[in-house]
Design a protein around this motif. Structure first.
Motif, mmCIF file in Angstrom:
data_model
loop_
_atom_site.group_PDB
_atom_site.id
_atom_site.type_symbol
_atom_site.label_atom_id
_atom_site.label_comp_id
_atom_site.label_asym_id
_atom_site.label_seq_id
_atom_site.Cartn_x
_atom_site.Cartn_y
_atom_site.Cartn_z
ATOM 1 N N MET A 1 9.010 14.431 4.451
ATOM 2 C CA MET A 1 9.061 13.546 3.291
ATOM 3 C C MET A 1 7.846 12.626 3.280
ATOM 4 S SD MET A 1 11.823 14.079 1.484
ATOM 5 C CE MET A 1 12.159 12.540 0.648
ATOM 6 N N ARG A 5 6.242 13.196 -2.500
ATOM 7 C CA ARG A 5 7.491 13.956 -2.676
ATOM 8 C C ARG A 5 8.548 13.070 -3.326
ATOM 9 N NH1 ARG A 5 11.067 17.559 0.042
ATOM 10 N NH2 ARG A 5 13.010 17.465 -1.135
ATOM 11 N N ASP A 9 10.150 13.533 -7.052
ATOM 12 C CA ASP A 9 11.586 13.677 -7.319
ATOM 13 C C ASP A 9 12.067 12.640 -8.334
ATOM 14 O OD1 ASP A 9 11.820 15.780 -5.575
ATOM 15 O OD2 ASP A 9 12.525 14.566 -3.892
ATOM 16 N N ASN A 60 18.570 14.851 0.285
ATOM 17 C CA ASN A 60 18.364 16.198 -0.239
ATOM 18 C C ASN A 60 19.614 16.713 -0.944
ATOM 19 O OD1 ASN A 60 18.489 19.383 0.337
ATOM 20 N ND2 ASN A 60 16.344 18.763 0.206
ATOM 21 N N TYR A 162 3.939 16.760 -6.947
ATOM 22 C CA TYR A 162 4.297 17.754 -5.933
ATOM 23 C C TYR A 162 3.068 18.477 -5.397
ATOM 24 C CZ TYR A 162 9.255 17.981 -4.936
ATOM 25 O OH TYR A 162 10.505 17.730 -4.427
ATOM 26 N N ASN A 165 1.875 16.252 -2.906
ATOM 27 C CA ASN A 165 2.770 16.361 -1.754
ATOM 28 C C ASN A 165 2.368 17.530 -0.862
ATOM 29 O OD1 ASN A 165 5.356 16.481 -0.154
ATOM 30 N ND2 ASN A 165 5.721 18.250 -1.474
ATOM 31 N N TRP A 166 2.060 18.681 -1.477
ATOM 32 C CA TRP A 166 1.673 19.853 -0.699
ATOM 33 C C TRP A 166 0.335 19.656 0.002
ATOM 34 C CZ3 TRP A 166 3.300 22.687 -5.654
ATOM 35 C CH2 TRP A 166 4.680 22.933 -5.611
ATOM 36 N N ARG A 169 1.070 17.424 2.944
ATOM 37 C CA ARG A 169 1.765 18.152 4.012
ATOM 38 C C ARG A 169 0.814 19.083 4.756
ATOM 39 N NH1 ARG A 169 7.530 20.650 2.860
ATOM 40 N NH2 ARG A 169 7.341 20.765 5.130
#
Length: 214
Positions: A1, A5, A9, A60, A162, A165-166, A169
């Protein structure tokens, strides 16, 4: 997280709440593609089947349940409670043009040839094109209500966040999901023209309108 992210959401959730609020307050589904909402409900259904088999976190689980509820309540409002206001004449995108290739691709390109994995892959591919009936409807009618454009903006913002986010990550976890990333990029591209119109028109208080197709 990570923060991207979570913000993604929240942007996604806000988009769905805006749409539901618009329908409930106006008692009308005018300008909303029921077909896009059916596709989104199908996306969440096939993606969250692990809700019964795989617990990740309370956050989640709650988000999955909320997204499923919002999706199906929206579909019910469009095809049930306020069906008389549904603009069926302009919601004419052929869903088979999306579903057939997405189903085929899900069987050809996946990480594991198991039912849950194929359905998860199907949901990722389908989400990347689920907004097309809504964009097609706007192009057909030539305009969109302001609240509908806000819904589309936050839905597009969710995809952009997102992507961030990727990237985050990959930098911190060396994690890379090719199927999710490529599908997310494709979906974001579909929003690019809309983002431009949103910034140049809607944020300046103008109504979003498009040239009518010939």
């Amino acid at each position: 997280m990570n923060v991207f992210r979570i913000l993604g959401d929240l942007s996604h959730l806000l988009a769905m709440i805006l749409l539901l609020g618009k329908i409930w307050r106006s008692k009308s589904c005018k300008g909303i593609s029921g077909k896009s909402q059916i596709l989104f409900a199908l996306v969440f259904t096939t993606r969250y089947l692990d809700l019964f088999t795989n617990f990740i976190s309370v956050y989640n689980t709650v988000m999955k349940v909320v997204f499923l509820l919002c999706a199906y309540v929206t579909v019910y409002m469009i095809y049930g409670k306020f069906r008389k206001t549904f603009d069926i004449e302009n919601d004419t995108f052929r869903l088979e043009f999306l579903l057939v290739p997405v189903i085929g691709l899900s069987f050809l390109e996946n990480y594991s040839f198991t039912p849950l994995e194929i359905l998860w892959t199907f949901s990722i591919y389908l989400e990347s094109v689920a907004i097309l009936p809504q964009l097609f409807m706007i192009s057909k009618t030539g305009e969109a209500e302001t609240i509908t454009t806000h819904y589309l903006f936050f839905l597009g913002l969710y995809r952009v966040l997102y992507l961030a986010n990727w990237i985050r990550r990959y930098q911190t976890e060396n994690f890379y999901d090719q199927i999710a990333v490529v599908s997310g990029v494709v979906q974001t591209i579909f929003y690019c023209d809309f983002f431009y119109l949103y910034v140049t028109k809607v944020l300046k208080g103008k109504k979003l309108s498009l040239p009518m197709p010939v």
